[in-house]
Scaffold this motif. Structure first.
Motif, PDB file in Angstrom:
ATOM      1  N   MET A   1      89.698  16.715-120.414  1.00 44.15           N
ATOM      2  CA  MET A   1      89.665  17.529-119.197  1.00 44.15           C
ATOM      3  C   MET A   1      89.539  19.023-119.508  1.00 44.15           C
ATOM      4  SD  MET A   1      89.850  15.629-116.439  1.00 44.15           S
ATOM      5  CE  MET A   1      90.588  16.599-115.135  1.00 44.15           C
ATOM      6  N   ARG A   2      90.126  19.459-120.645  1.00 51.69           N
ATOM      7  CA  ARG A   2      90.075  20.870-121.018  1.00 51.69           C
ATOM      8  C   ARG A   2      89.799  20.977-122.511  1.00 51.69           C
ATOM      9  NH1 ARG A   2      95.485  23.629-118.858  1.00 51.69           N
ATOM     10  NH2 ARG A   2      94.272  25.524-119.188  1.00 51.69           N
ATOM     11  N   PRO A   3      88.875  21.862-122.930  1.00 51.41           N
ATOM     12  CA  PRO A   3      88.567  21.990-124.355  1.00 51.41           C
ATOM     13  C   PRO A   3      89.625  22.750-125.137  1.00 51.41           C
ATOM     14  CG  PRO A   3      87.254  23.533-123.092  1.00 51.41           C
ATOM     15  CD  PRO A   3      87.972  22.674-122.095  1.00 51.41           C
ATOM     16  N   VAL A   4      90.434  23.558-124.432  1.00 56.40           N
ATOM     17  CA  VAL A   4      91.464  24.371-125.084  1.00 56.40           C
ATOM     18  C   VAL A   4      92.772  24.218-124.317  1.00 56.40           C
ATOM     19  CG1 VAL A   4      92.169  26.698-125.782  1.00 56.40           C
ATOM     20  CG2 VAL A   4      89.751  26.051-125.866  1.00 56.40           C
ATOM     21  N   VAL A   5      93.847  23.963-125.052  1.00 61.46           N
ATOM     22  CA  VAL A   5      95.176  23.876-124.450  1.00 61.46           C
ATOM     23  C   VAL A   5      96.110  24.777-125.245  1.00 61.46           C
ATOM     24  CG1 VAL A   5      97.155  22.405-123.939  1.00 61.46           C
ATOM     25  CG2 VAL A   5      94.836  21.522-123.631  1.00 61.46           C
ATOM     26  N   MET A   6      96.781  25.696-124.559  1.00 59.62           N
ATOM     27  CA  MET A   6      97.740  26.553-125.245  1.00 59.62           C
ATOM     28  C   MET A   6      99.040  25.781-125.457  1.00 59.62           C
ATOM     29  SD  MET A   6      99.423  30.209-124.139  1.00 59.62           S
ATOM     30  CE  MET A   6      97.854  31.046-124.018  1.00 59.62           C
ATOM     31  N   VAL A   7      99.479  25.727-126.709  1.00 57.29           N
ATOM     32  CA  VAL A   7     100.711  25.013-127.038  1.00 57.29           C
ATOM     33  C   VAL A   7     101.917  25.919-126.877  1.00 57.29           C
ATOM     34  CG1 VAL A   7     101.951  23.743-128.836  1.00 57.29           C
ATOM     35  CG2 VAL A   7      99.466  23.513-128.632  1.00 57.29           C
ATOM     36  N   PHE A 224      84.463  24.870-108.577  1.00 58.26           N
ATOM     37  CA  PHE A 224      85.394  24.540-109.651  1.00 58.26           C
ATOM     38  C   PHE A 224      85.988  23.148-109.452  1.00 58.26           C
ATOM     39  CE2 PHE A 224      89.903  24.694-111.118  1.00 58.26           C
ATOM     40  CZ  PHE A 224      89.646  24.692-112.477  1.00 58.26           C
ATOM     41  N   LEU A 225      86.381  22.839-108.227  1.00 64.82           N
ATOM     42  CA  LEU A 225      86.969  21.530-107.949  1.00 64.82           C
ATOM     43  C   LEU A 225      85.958  20.415-108.200  1.00 64.82           C
ATOM     44  CD1 LEU A 225      89.524  20.114-107.023  1.00 64.82           C
ATOM     45  CD2 LEU A 225      88.732  20.326-104.660  1.00 64.82           C
ATOM     46  N   LEU A 226      84.704  20.646-107.851  1.00 58.40           N
ATOM     47  CA  LEU A 226      83.659  19.646-108.114  1.00 58.40           C
ATOM     48  C   LEU A 226      83.481  19.426-109.613  1.00 58.40           C
ATOM     49  CD1 LEU A 226      80.923  20.582-105.461  1.00 58.40           C
ATOM     50  CD2 LEU A 226      82.358  18.522-105.507  1.00 58.40           C
ATOM     51  N   ARG A 227      83.529  20.507-110.403  1.00 56.90           N
ATOM     52  CA  ARG A 227      83.404  20.372-111.860  1.00 56.90           C
ATOM     53  C   ARG A 227      84.571  19.576-112.432  1.00 56.90           C
ATOM     54  NH1 ARG A 227      82.234  25.934-111.799  1.00 56.90           N
ATOM     55  NH2 ARG A 227      84.193  26.407-112.883  1.00 56.90           N
ATOM     56  N   MET A 228      85.769  19.853-111.946  1.00 52.85           N
ATOM     57  CA  MET A 228      86.942  19.143-112.446  1.00 52.85           C
ATOM     58  C   MET A 228      86.896  17.666-112.057  1.00 52.85           C
ATOM     59  SD  MET A 228      88.487  21.366-114.191  1.00 52.85           S
ATOM     60  CE  MET A 228      89.941  20.391-114.581  1.00 52.85           C
ATOM     61  N   GLN A 229      86.417  17.372-110.859  1.00 49.66           N
ATOM     62  CA  GLN A 229      86.303  15.977-110.429  1.00 49.66           C
ATOM     63  C   GLN A 229      85.256  15.236-111.254  1.00 49.66           C
ATOM     64  OE1 GLN A 229      85.579  16.704-106.262  1.00 49.66           O
ATOM     65  NE2 GLN A 229      87.734  16.420-105.701  1.00 49.66           N
ATOM     66  N   ALA A 230      84.185  15.942-111.639  1.00 50.50           N
ATOM     67  CA  ALA A 230      83.169  15.330-112.497  1.00 50.50           C
ATOM     68  C   ALA A 230      83.752  15.009-113.870  1.00 50.50           C
ATOM     69  CB  ALA A 230      81.968  16.260-112.629  1.00 50.50           C
ATOM     70  N   GLU A 233      85.851  11.858-113.852  1.00 55.58           N
ATOM     71  CA  GLU A 233      85.098  10.608-113.891  1.00 55.58           C
ATOM     72  C   GLU A 233      84.839  10.148-115.323  1.00 55.58           C
ATOM     73  OE1 GLU A 233      84.215   8.596-111.377  1.00 55.58           O
ATOM     74  OE2 GLU A 233      85.427   9.924-110.112  1.00 55.58           O
ATOM     75  N   THR A 234      84.833  11.088-116.269  1.00 57.37           N
ATOM     76  CA  THR A 234      84.569  10.727-117.667  1.00 57.37           C
ATOM     77  C   THR A 234      85.814  10.210-118.380  1.00 57.37           C
ATOM     78  OG1 THR A 234      85.024  12.956-118.526  1.00 57.37           O
ATOM     79  CG2 THR A 234      82.778  12.502-117.755  1.00 57.37           C
ATOM     80  N   CYS A 235      86.968  10.336-117.744  1.00 60.50           N
ATOM     81  CA  CYS A 235      88.208   9.855-118.380  1.00 60.50           C
ATOM     82  C   CYS A 235      89.083   9.138-117.362  1.00 60.50           C
ATOM     83  CB  CYS A 235      88.962  10.998-119.049  1.00 60.50           C
ATOM     84  SG  CYS A 235      89.161  12.479-118.056  1.00 60.50           S
ATOM     85  N   LYS A 236      88.443   8.265-116.572  1.00 63.72           N
ATOM     86  CA  LYS A 236      89.157   7.515-115.541  1.00 63.72           C
ATOM     87  C   LYS A 236      90.179   6.554-116.131  1.00 63.72           C
ATOM     88  CE  LYS A 236      88.363   7.336-111.579  1.00 63.72           C
ATOM     89  NZ  LYS A 236      88.997   8.008-110.421  1.00 63.72           N
ATOM     90  N   GLN A 237      90.010   6.214-117.425  1.00 64.12           N
ATOM     91  CA  GLN A 237      90.967   5.308-118.047  1.00 64.12           C
ATOM     92  C   GLN A 237      92.331   5.963-118.216  1.00 64.12           C
ATOM     93  OE1 GLN A 237      88.483   6.805-119.486  1.00 64.12           O
ATOM     94  NE2 GLN A 237      88.977   7.487-121.560  1.00 64.12           N
ATOM     95  N   VAL A 238      92.367   7.300-118.120  1.00 59.89           N
ATOM     96  CA  VAL A 238      93.628   8.032-118.283  1.00 59.89           C
ATOM     97  C   VAL A 238      94.099   8.633-116.960  1.00 59.89           C
ATOM     98  CG1 VAL A 238      94.795   9.936-119.464  1.00 59.89           C
ATOM     99  CG2 VAL A 238      93.083   8.564-120.681  1.00 59.89           C
TER     100      VAL A 238
END
Length: 256
Positions: A1-7, A224-230, A233-238
């Protein structure tokens, strides 16, 4: 869902860095699915990144495929910047994007190719070479754009507060005296009955109220919401569902 996550921000270094490298090394030994995960450091901030996804994100940003609204907070009141807006901060921000492109897009798979001028790749204690840390601290110090602005872009926010280091006090003052809209993106896990599904916050960001009067109906918010919803769809298993909530915030002290 996100390429970068701040730890962590301002965490205990280098202990945290070494622990994350050790954890990632163990994950990569268990499954090749973790191969493209890396640890990245910028000064006292540490992140997990997906190298290939970050390369694609940077490319889409430069090609204007991924819309990012820049807000000039050096002036009062803050102002949304048009694509052809001329300022030193905007020029520096574009330069940073191009540097990230040159760093990650040449070959995001091989760690030894993630080194370029002004970067270091280090390994933490107990880790293999495959989990080297991508340290961009010295590289970022050379730019006049502040880390909060770079963070906003890297973390995937559709709106980024843009200001240079010499205008930090102006930016803090200009934002602290304004009412804001708080945008929150929530996701729920897949495979859990709707009654038991618990929403988790994926990200949140603010926008000056006067620049977001339409809330979730702002054109950039809809895109932005449309991009996030798209992406969902690529990780519906999660992830099973995604929603955006918007709430108002009164003026308050802000630390940048």
């Amino acid at each position: 869902m996100r390429p970068v996550v701040m730890v962590d921000y301002g965490g205990k270094m280098p202990e945290l860095q070494e622990q994350l490298c050790s954890f990632l090394d163990s994950c990569q030994k268990e499954s090749p699915v973790f191969e493209l995960l890396k640890v990245m450091v910028i000064e006292d901030m540490i992140y997990f990144i997906h190298a290939r996804a970050l390369a694609e994100f940077v490319k889409s940003s430069l090609n204007l495929e991924t819309e990012v609204v820049l807000i000039d907070v050096e002036q009062d009141p803050p102002k949304m910047m048009a694509q052809n807006y001329k300022s030193s901060a905007a020029a520096e921000f574009l330069s940073i994007q191009k540097k990230f492109y040159s760093l990650f897009h040449s070959n995001p798979v091989k760690r030894d190719l993630l080194q370029c001028e002004g970067t270091e790749t280090r390994t933490g204690t107990g880790t293999s070479n495959s989990t080297g840390v991508i340290d961009l601290s010295s590289w970022i110090q050379e730019t006049e754009v502040t880390i909060p602005a770079i963070n906003g872009w890297l973390l995937g926010y559709p709106v980024v507060y843009l200001f240079c280091k010499e205008h930090i006090e102006d930016a803090v003052c200009n934002l602290s005296t304004k009412s804001l809209n708080l945008y929150q993106i929530f996701v729920s896990r897949s495979g859990i009955p709707s009654r038991g599904a618990q929403c988790e916050e994926l990200m949140s960001f603010t926008v000056p109220y006067d620049l977001s009067l339409e809330g979730r109906n702002e054109p950039w918010a809809k895109s932005f919401l449309l991009r996030m919803q798209a992406k969902l769809e690529t990780c519906k298993q999660v992830w099973g569902s995604l929603k955006m909530e918007v709430s108002g915030c009164y003026p308050q002290a802000i630390v940048l």
